[in-house]
Design an enzyme around this catalytic site. Structure first.
Site, PDB file in Angstrom:
ATOM      1  N   GLU A 152      -2.079  -5.220  -3.658  1.00  0.00           N
ATOM      2  CA  GLU A 152      -1.112  -4.496  -2.834  1.00  0.00           C
ATOM      3  C   GLU A 152      -0.044  -5.439  -2.291  1.00  0.00           C
ATOM      4  OE1 GLU A 152      -3.820  -0.792  -1.184  1.00  0.00           O
ATOM      5  OE2 GLU A 152      -3.686  -2.620   0.034  1.00  0.00           O
ATOM      6  N   ASP A 202       0.834  -1.196   0.000  1.00  0.00           N
ATOM      7  CA  ASP A 202       0.000   0.000   0.000  1.00  0.00           C
ATOM      8  C   ASP A 202       0.875   1.253   0.000  1.00  0.00           C
ATOM      9  OD1 ASP A 202      -2.563   1.535   0.520  1.00  0.00           O
ATOM     10  OD2 ASP A 202      -1.477   1.989   2.357  1.00  0.00           O
TER      11      ASP A 202
END
Length: 224
Positions: free
Chosen positions: A115, A43
């Site tokens: 992610e 992320d």
């Protein structure tokens, strides 16, 4: 093949295996590690790379437009679409219950896995490899934001999608809580048989978050 789409060959294949391992799998296979830590790392890497690419590419854009463009690229709905486009769902290691309940196409699981894969690429090959992989995964979408910096407006996107599907306009129900100087807003939206819930410090933020959830649900049910 996923590694071909990423443009990266893993030196440590265990990193990719971990990136594809949902916590539900770990509940049924002791000793396994889930992708949650890689998701956390990915992320941050994704946000950094996308921010830098936007900053360098759109030198005449104001901070607000850059922020909207970034939000349109790193949100759960977009990442879930990316995951579907590379067939990520088929590769996930899920527990039986999650698999039976359609987990391979759940937007939240797909977005988290994207992610996690980015985090794995970063650990295996560094920021250059991660930058290249993100460019491959989001390249077309990076081009698209050049035409529409406001693409992150999920209320508009949800309304347009509902209209395209022949549904009534989305309906919102907003409630507040907390003292007047520190209110929190909670929004619920329904579009057809899809629903979304979101919270925020303003009514607008709560509605946008709810619309994002409903938009992801509708795009999963009616892929373009």
């Amino acid at each position: 093949m996923l590694m071909d789409r990423l443009g990266h060959r893993f030196n440590d294949a265990a990193l990719l295996d971990m990136a594809l391992t949902h916590r539900s799998w770990c509940g049924e296979h002791s000793g396994s590690s889930s992708n949650e830590r890689l998701e956390f790392l990915g992320d941050a890497v994704l946000s950094l790379v996308v921010t830098r690419r936007l900053y360098e590419r759109f030198s005449d854009w104001a901070e607000g437009d850059l922020a909207k463009a970034r939000a349109s690229l790193v949100n759960a709905a977009t990442l879930a679409e990316v995951g579907r486009s590379v067939g990520l769902g088929e590769l996930l290691r899920l527990g039986r219950g999650e698999d039976d309940s359609g987990g391979r196409d759940k937007p939240s699981i797909l977005a988290d896995a994207v992610e996690a894969v980015i985090g794995a690429v970063y650990l295996d090959g560094g920021i250059g490899a991660a930058d290249d992989a993100i460019g491959r995964l989001l390249g077309d979408r990076l081009d698209a934001v050049a035409e529409s910096p406001g693409h992150a407006d999920f209320k508009s996107r949800l309304q347009e999608l509902a209209a395209r599907l022949g549904m009534d306009p989305p309906s919102y129900d907003v409630t507040t809580s907390g003292p007047i100087h520190h209110q929190r807003f909670r929004a619920e939206v329904r579009a057809g048989d899809a629903a979304g819930v979101g919270a925020g410090s303003t009514k607008k933020d709560a509605e946008q978050r709810a619309a994002e959830v409903a938009y992801a649900a509708l795009t999963a049910k009616f892929p373009s």
